[in-house]
Scaffold this motif. Structure first.
Motif, PDB file in Angstrom:
ATOM      1  N   MET A  23      26.337  -5.580  83.069  1.00  0.00           N
ATOM      2  CA  MET A  23      27.372  -6.528  82.669  1.00  0.00           C
ATOM      3  C   MET A  23      26.697  -7.577  81.799  1.00  0.00           C
ATOM      4  SD  MET A  23      30.608  -7.271  83.121  1.00  0.00           S
ATOM      5  CE  MET A  23      31.236  -6.712  84.704  1.00  0.00           C
ATOM      6  N   THR A  24      27.419  -8.070  80.786  1.00  0.00           N
ATOM      7  CA  THR A  24      26.884  -9.161  79.980  1.00  0.00           C
ATOM      8  C   THR A  24      27.713 -10.408  80.241  1.00  0.00           C
ATOM      9  OG1 THR A  24      26.067  -7.650  78.288  1.00  0.00           O
ATOM     10  CG2 THR A  24      26.365  -9.943  77.637  1.00  0.00           C
ATOM     11  N   VAL A  25      27.029 -11.501  80.574  1.00  0.00           N
ATOM     12  CA  VAL A  25      27.681 -12.784  80.798  1.00  0.00           C
ATOM     13  C   VAL A  25      27.532 -13.609  79.522  1.00  0.00           C
ATOM     14  CG1 VAL A  25      27.735 -14.862  82.233  1.00  0.00           C
ATOM     15  CG2 VAL A  25      27.081 -12.667  83.247  1.00  0.00           C
ATOM     16  N   ALA A  55      20.594 -22.151  72.495  1.00  0.00           N
ATOM     17  CA  ALA A  55      21.673 -21.770  71.588  1.00  0.00           C
ATOM     18  C   ALA A  55      22.988 -22.327  72.124  1.00  0.00           C
ATOM     19  CB  ALA A  55      21.761 -20.251  71.468  1.00  0.00           C
ATOM     20  N   THR A  56      23.976 -22.444  71.235  1.00  0.00           N
ATOM     21  CA  THR A  56      25.301 -22.861  71.686  1.00  0.00           C
ATOM     22  C   THR A  56      26.100 -21.667  72.187  1.00  0.00           C
ATOM     23  OG1 THR A  56      26.096 -22.716  69.420  1.00  0.00           O
ATOM     24  CG2 THR A  56      25.463 -24.892  70.196  1.00  0.00           C
ATOM     25  N   LEU A  57      25.721 -20.451  71.737  1.00  0.00           N
ATOM     26  CA  LEU A  57      26.348 -19.224  72.237  1.00  0.00           C
ATOM     27  C   LEU A  57      25.370 -18.561  73.194  1.00  0.00           C
ATOM     28  CD1 LEU A  57      28.493 -16.979  72.274  1.00  0.00           C
ATOM     29  CD2 LEU A  57      27.360 -15.994  70.286  1.00  0.00           C
ATOM     30  N   GLY A  58      25.727 -18.540  74.474  1.00  0.00           N
ATOM     31  CA  GLY A  58      24.861 -17.937  75.471  1.00  0.00           C
ATOM     32  C   GLY A  58      25.259 -16.511  75.742  1.00  0.00           C
ATOM     33  N   GLU A  59      24.256 -15.665  75.925  1.00  0.00           N
ATOM     34  CA  GLU A  59      24.507 -14.238  76.216  1.00  0.00           C
ATOM     35  C   GLU A  59      23.355 -13.723  77.060  1.00  0.00           C
ATOM     36  OE1 GLU A  59      24.999 -10.000  73.815  1.00  0.00           O
ATOM     37  OE2 GLU A  59      25.083 -11.888  72.724  1.00  0.00           O
ATOM     38  N   VAL A  60      23.652 -13.276  78.272  1.00  0.00           N
ATOM     39  CA  VAL A  60      22.609 -12.750  79.164  1.00  0.00           C
ATOM     40  C   VAL A  60      23.082 -11.425  79.736  1.00  0.00           C
ATOM     41  CG1 VAL A  60      21.369 -13.104  81.334  1.00  0.00           C
ATOM     42  CG2 VAL A  60      21.678 -15.013  79.771  1.00  0.00           C
ATOM     43  N   PRO A  61      22.389 -10.327  79.418  1.00  0.00           N
ATOM     44  CA  PRO A  61      22.741  -9.038  80.024  1.00  0.00           C
ATOM     45  C   PRO A  61      22.162  -8.916  81.434  1.00  0.00           C
ATOM     46  CG  PRO A  61      20.974  -8.743  78.425  1.00  0.00           C
ATOM     47  CD  PRO A  61      21.321 -10.217  78.420  1.00  0.00           C
TER      48      PRO A  61
END
Length: 93
Positions: A23-25, A55-61
Protein backbone atom coordinates in the motif's frame (compact mmCIF):
# COMPACT_ATOMS: atom_id res chain seq x y z
CA UNK A 1 2.08 27.97 8.69
CA UNK A 2 1.40 30.68 11.22
CA UNK A 3 3.68 31.83 14.03
CA UNK A 4 4.46 28.76 16.11
CA UNK A 5 1.85 26.86 14.17
CA UNK A 6 4.05 24.25 12.61
CA UNK A 7 3.13 22.33 9.46
CA UNK A 8 -0.43 21.48 8.45
CA UNK A 9 -1.88 18.91 6.08
CA UNK A 10 -3.26 20.57 2.96
CA UNK A 11 -4.42 17.09 1.93
CA UNK A 12 -4.96 14.57 4.74
CA UNK A 13 -3.23 11.18 4.38
CA UNK A 14 -4.83 8.89 1.81
CA UNK A 15 -4.10 5.53 0.18
CA UNK A 16 -2.90 4.81 -3.34
CA UNK A 17 -1.63 1.86 -5.39
CA UNK A 18 -3.06 -0.92 -3.24
CA UNK A 19 -1.89 -4.46 -3.98
CA UNK A 20 -2.28 -7.74 -2.13
CA UNK A 21 0.80 -7.14 0.02
CA UNK A 22 1.51 -3.44 -0.45
CA UNK A 23 0.00 0.00 0.00
CA UNK A 24 1.23 3.53 -0.64
CA UNK A 25 0.38 6.25 1.87
CA UNK A 26 0.29 9.79 0.46
CA UNK A 27 -0.40 13.28 1.82
CA UNK A 28 0.40 16.94 1.24
CA UNK A 29 1.62 19.56 3.70
CA UNK A 30 1.90 23.35 3.50
CA UNK A 31 5.67 23.24 4.19
CA UNK A 32 8.38 20.75 3.20
CA UNK A 33 8.46 17.93 5.75
CA UNK A 34 10.18 14.65 6.36
CA UNK A 35 7.84 12.02 7.75
CA UNK A 36 7.39 8.68 9.39
CA UNK A 37 4.44 6.41 8.67
CA UNK A 38 3.72 4.32 11.76
CA UNK A 39 1.80 1.18 10.80
CA UNK A 40 0.93 -2.26 12.02
CA UNK A 41 -1.86 -4.66 12.94
CA UNK A 42 -2.05 -3.41 16.54
CA UNK A 43 -2.65 0.04 17.96
CA UNK A 44 -0.48 1.91 18.56
CA UNK A 45 1.32 0.59 15.46
CA UNK A 46 4.87 -0.66 15.94
CA UNK A 47 6.35 -0.64 12.42
CA UNK A 48 7.75 2.46 10.72
CA UNK A 49 8.43 3.54 7.16
CA UNK A 50 10.25 6.82 6.57
CA UNK A 51 10.20 9.64 4.03
CA UNK A 52 13.69 11.09 4.52
CA UNK A 53 13.52 13.72 1.78
CA UNK A 54 11.72 16.90 2.83
CA UNK A 55 8.80 17.60 0.49
CA UNK A 56 5.31 19.06 0.48
CA UNK A 57 4.03 15.91 -1.28
CA UNK A 58 4.62 12.89 0.92
CA UNK A 59 4.65 9.35 -0.44
CA UNK A 60 5.70 6.25 1.49
CA UNK A 61 5.23 2.72 0.12
CA UNK A 62 4.50 -0.03 2.62
CA UNK A 63 5.49 -3.56 1.58
CA UNK A 64 5.32 -7.03 3.03
CA UNK A 65 1.76 -6.62 4.29
CA UNK A 66 -0.46 -9.57 5.10
CA UNK A 67 -3.48 -9.79 2.74
CA UNK A 68 -7.00 -9.33 4.14
CA UNK A 69 -5.66 -7.94 7.42
CA UNK A 70 -6.62 -4.68 9.09
CA UNK A 71 -3.72 -2.29 9.53
CA UNK A 72 -3.59 0.88 11.58
CA UNK A 73 -1.46 3.73 10.28
CA UNK A 74 -0.70 7.35 10.94
CA UNK A 75 1.61 9.93 9.43
CA UNK A 76 3.91 12.02 11.59
CA UNK A 77 5.46 14.84 9.52
CA UNK A 78 8.24 17.13 10.75
CA UNK A 79 9.19 20.48 9.22
CA UNK A 80 12.67 22.04 8.93
CA UNK A 81 12.27 23.71 12.36
CA UNK A 82 11.58 20.33 13.98
CA UNK A 83 7.87 20.96 14.54
CA UNK A 84 5.86 17.75 14.26
CA UNK A 85 2.43 17.20 12.76
CA UNK A 86 0.77 13.95 13.82
CA UNK A 87 -2.08 12.71 11.65
CA UNK A 88 -5.15 10.95 12.94
CA UNK A 89 -4.93 7.18 13.36
CA UNK A 90 -6.47 5.58 10.25
CA UNK A 91 -7.02 2.03 9.06
CA UNK A 92 -6.96 0.01 5.86
CA UNK A 93 -7.63 -3.64 5.05
Amino acid sequence: AGAGGGPRFTIEPYLQAASRTGMTVMWETDAPCTAVVEYGTTFPPTRQAKADKAATLGEVPLAGLTPNTRYFYRVVATDAAGRALAGRPLTFT
